[in-house]
Design a protein around this motif. Structure first.
Motif, short mmCIF file in Angstrom:
data_model
loop_
_atom_site.label_atom_id
_atom_site.label_comp_id
_atom_site.label_asym_id
_atom_site.label_seq_id
_atom_site.Cartn_x
_atom_site.Cartn_y
_atom_site.Cartn_z
N PRO A 138 0.58 -1.18 -0.05
CA PRO A 138 0.03 0.10 -0.07
C PRO A 138 0.78 1.28 0.06
O PRO A 138 0.55 2.22 -0.77
CB PRO A 138 -0.93 -0.17 1.35
CG PRO A 138 -0.94 -1.63 1.63
CD PRO A 138 0.20 -2.18 1.12
N PRO A 139 1.88 1.66 0.99
CA PRO A 139 2.68 2.58 0.81
C PRO A 139 3.35 2.77 -0.57
O PRO A 139 3.25 3.95 -1.14
CB PRO A 139 3.46 2.66 2.03
CG PRO A 139 3.68 1.23 2.49
CD PRO A 139 2.11 0.52 2.09
N VAL A 140 3.92 1.81 -1.21
CA VAL A 140 4.44 1.99 -2.39
C VAL A 140 3.64 2.34 -3.37
O VAL A 140 3.88 3.13 -4.57
CB VAL A 140 5.26 0.42 -2.86
CG1 VAL A 140 5.76 0.64 -4.34
CG2 VAL A 140 6.26 0.17 -1.73
N THR A 141 2.40 1.71 -3.46
CA THR A 141 1.28 1.88 -4.51
C THR A 141 0.93 3.44 -4.20
O THR A 141 0.69 4.13 -5.07
CB THR A 141 0.05 1.05 -4.37
OG1 THR A 141 0.52 -0.24 -4.40
CG2 THR A 141 -0.72 1.38 -5.38
N ALA A 142 0.64 3.94 -2.98
CA ALA A 142 0.26 5.22 -2.84
C ALA A 142 1.32 6.34 -3.35
O ALA A 142 0.83 7.30 -3.83
CB ALA A 142 0.06 5.26 -1.25
N LEU A 143 2.58 6.03 -3.18
CA LEU A 143 3.60 6.98 -3.69
C LEU A 143 3.44 6.94 -5.17
O LEU A 143 3.56 8.07 -5.94
CB LEU A 143 4.87 6.43 -3.21
CG LEU A 143 6.32 7.20 -3.54
CD1 LEU A 143 5.89 8.69 -3.31
CD2 LEU A 143 7.43 6.64 -3.29
N GLU A 144 3.39 5.74 -5.51
CA GLU A 144 3.22 5.70 -7.40
C GLU A 144 1.95 6.33 -7.70
O GLU A 144 2.04 7.19 -8.79
CB GLU A 144 3.10 4.11 -7.83
CG GLU A 144 4.56 3.48 -7.36
CD GLU A 144 4.51 2.07 -7.61
OE1 GLU A 144 5.57 1.35 -7.53
OE2 GLU A 144 3.36 1.54 -7.65
N ALA A 145 0.88 6.17 -7.19
CA ALA A 145 -0.33 6.88 -7.67
C ALA A 145 -0.36 8.52 -7.38
O ALA A 145 -0.82 9.35 -8.10
CB ALA A 145 -1.56 6.40 -6.63
N PHE A 146 0.43 8.91 -6.17
CA PHE A 146 0.46 10.23 -6.16
C PHE A 146 1.40 10.79 -7.32
O PHE A 146 1.19 11.92 -7.81
CB PHE A 146 1.25 10.44 -4.85
CG PHE A 146 1.55 11.77 -4.51
CD1 PHE A 146 0.59 12.88 -4.36
CD2 PHE A 146 2.90 12.44 -4.79
CE1 PHE A 146 0.97 14.41 -4.34
CE2 PHE A 146 3.27 13.90 -4.40
CZ PHE A 146 2.03 14.78 -4.35
N ILE A 147 2.39 10.02 -7.64
CA ILE A 147 3.42 10.78 -8.71
C ILE A 147 2.71 10.50 -10.02
O ILE A 147 2.66 11.59 -10.94
CB ILE A 147 4.70 10.09 -8.87
CG1 ILE A 147 5.37 10.09 -7.33
CG2 ILE A 147 5.44 10.23 -10.06
CD1 ILE A 147 6.69 9.34 -7.27
N LEU A 148 1.92 9.55 -10.39
CA LEU A 148 1.64 9.24 -11.81
C LEU A 148 0.10 10.02 -11.92
O LEU A 148 -0.25 10.28 -12.83
CB LEU A 148 1.41 7.68 -12.10
CG LEU A 148 2.80 7.15 -11.99
CD1 LEU A 148 2.70 5.76 -12.11
CD2 LEU A 148 3.71 7.72 -13.23
N PHE A 149 -0.71 9.90 -10.79
CA PHE A 149 -2.19 10.08 -11.05
C PHE A 149 -2.77 11.46 -10.04
O PHE A 149 -3.73 11.68 -9.95
CB PHE A 149 -3.09 9.15 -10.83
CG PHE A 149 -2.90 7.91 -11.62
CD1 PHE A 149 -2.80 7.91 -12.95
CD2 PHE A 149 -2.36 6.73 -10.98
CE1 PHE A 149 -2.33 6.81 -13.71
CE2 PHE A 149 -2.22 5.74 -11.79
CZ PHE A 149 -2.12 5.69 -13.11
N ASN A 150 -1.72 11.83 -9.55
CA ASN A 150 -1.90 12.91 -8.31
C ASN A 150 -3.05 12.59 -7.35
O ASN A 150 -3.91 13.27 -6.90
CB ASN A 150 -2.43 14.37 -9.11
CG ASN A 150 -2.26 15.40 -8.15
OD1 ASN A 150 -1.37 15.55 -7.20
ND2 ASN A 150 -3.23 16.27 -8.37
N GLU A 151 -3.10 11.31 -6.95
CA GLU A 151 -4.04 10.68 -6.05
C GLU A 151 -3.27 11.25 -4.78
O GLU A 151 -2.51 11.04 -4.34
CB GLU A 151 -4.21 9.29 -6.19
CG GLU A 151 -4.90 8.63 -7.31
CD GLU A 151 -5.15 7.18 -7.04
OE1 GLU A 151 -4.71 6.59 -6.09
OE2 GLU A 151 -5.60 6.75 -8.23
N ARG A 152 -4.36 12.10 -3.75
CA ARG A 152 -3.74 12.61 -2.71
C ARG A 152 -4.48 12.04 -1.47
O ARG A 152 -5.62 11.76 -1.61
CB ARG A 152 -4.21 14.01 -2.77
CG ARG A 152 -3.20 14.79 -3.91
CD ARG A 152 -3.50 16.31 -3.94
NE ARG A 152 -2.60 16.99 -4.84
CZ ARG A 152 -1.21 17.53 -4.64
NH1 ARG A 152 -0.84 17.43 -3.53
NH2 ARG A 152 -0.76 17.94 -5.52
#
Length: 298
Positions: free
Chosen positions: A255-269
């Motif tokens: 989850p933390p790795v995915t959250a970081l990737e999603a923030f960088i790629l999709f701006n999921e905050r």
């Protein structure tokens, strides 16, 4: 190979590969419906696996063993992937889906008690409560904030929950009934069962329309070779080497790795409440991991 290869590099590689599955789904789903995309993914994956099976002269199990593998495939591939892809397709942020599915060690620990007769310590029960409470905090913020990720229906949570149950039971079932099977042939049987499952879904629930864009093709290629071939073979190899609960512990890092990737790629905050909930959930899973379930004497 040196011990560090097994203890660090392989698990770290698996965590990274597994986290990108949520990202690949996010990139591919705008151009194909979930079951349709997953059906194509399974069929394409069977091609390189068949080549590997011939090249490595894989051993094939009997009918009983194949049946167990098919059940594992329906759980680890069919139910898990179907739930994840439908949750993301219905608007749930990929980071949130990853967090819900990241509770797998908690569910796996409970399933291992019933199926593998593993004991669970008091701190692990505390971890279970913390994990559920953490996800509840994240959901409370997301469902209450339409402008920041709340554009999905509460019903969508059921898809993520179904995915969680599937991967948890599949991990335990694989450890109980599939440890002595050739990795390549076993994975092929699992994917064949999953393909049949996705075919039923695609032909009964979907239009099967696909837009073959560059983005879709790249996402599909990564889902096939990065996830369905590489990550799944690593997962089955890790399950064979360790206790079900220990293997499941790797998922709390996803989850933390995915959250970081999603923030960088999709701006999921994530807002403050969601971040706090994520920390509580990960800490709860960590308690389950470090509790060290012990197999009881049989």
């Amino acid at each position: 190979m040196p011990p560090i290869y097994y203890s660090f590099f392989v698990p770290a590689l698996f965590v990274w590969l597994w986290s990108t599955g949520f990202i690949g789904a996010k990139y591919g789903l705008p151009y194909a419906e979930p079951f349709t995309l997953l059906l194509i993914r399974m069929l394409l994956t069977l091609v390189p696996l068949a080549i590997l099976a011939v090249a490595m002269k894989s051993r094939w199990p009997g009918w009983r063993g194949a049946g167990h593998l098919a059940i594992t495939g329906l759980l680890v591939q069919g139910t898990y992937l179907g739930g994840v892809f439908y949750a993301i397709d219905q608007g749930m942020p990929s980071g949130l889906v990853s967090l819900i599915v990241g509770l797998q060690p908690l569910v796996t620990a409970l399933a291992a008690v019933l199926i593998l007769r593993e004991s669970v310590a008091g701190r692990q029960w505390l971890g279970l409560v913390m994990g559920l409470a953490g996800v509840a905090l994240v959901l409370a913020e997301k469902l209450g904030s339409g402008a920041n990720g709340g554009s999905f229906s509460p019903v969508t949570i059921l898809w993520a929950g179904l995915s969680l149950i599937g991967i948890s039971l599949g991990t335990v079932y694989q450890k109980r009934f599939g440890t002595g099977v050739d990795l390549i042939s076993g994975t092929m049987i699992q994917y064949t069962a999953a393909a049949a499952f996705f075919a039923i879904g695609a032909f009964t629930l979907e239009t099967r329309h696909i837009e073959w864009t560059v983005q879709f093709s790249l996402a599909l290629g990564w889902l096939v070779f990065g996830l369905s071939v590489s990550a799944i073979l690593i997962l089955m190899w890790l399950i064979r080497r360790g206790a079900a609960s220990q293997v499941a512990s790797l998922f709390y890092l996803v989850p933390p790795v995915t959250a970081l990737e999603a923030f960088i790629l999709f701006n999921e905050r994530l807002g403050p409440l969601a971040i706090a909930g994520g920390v509580v959930a990960v800490a709860g899973v960590a308690l389950v991991v470090t509790g060290g379930p012990r197999p009881l004497n049989r």
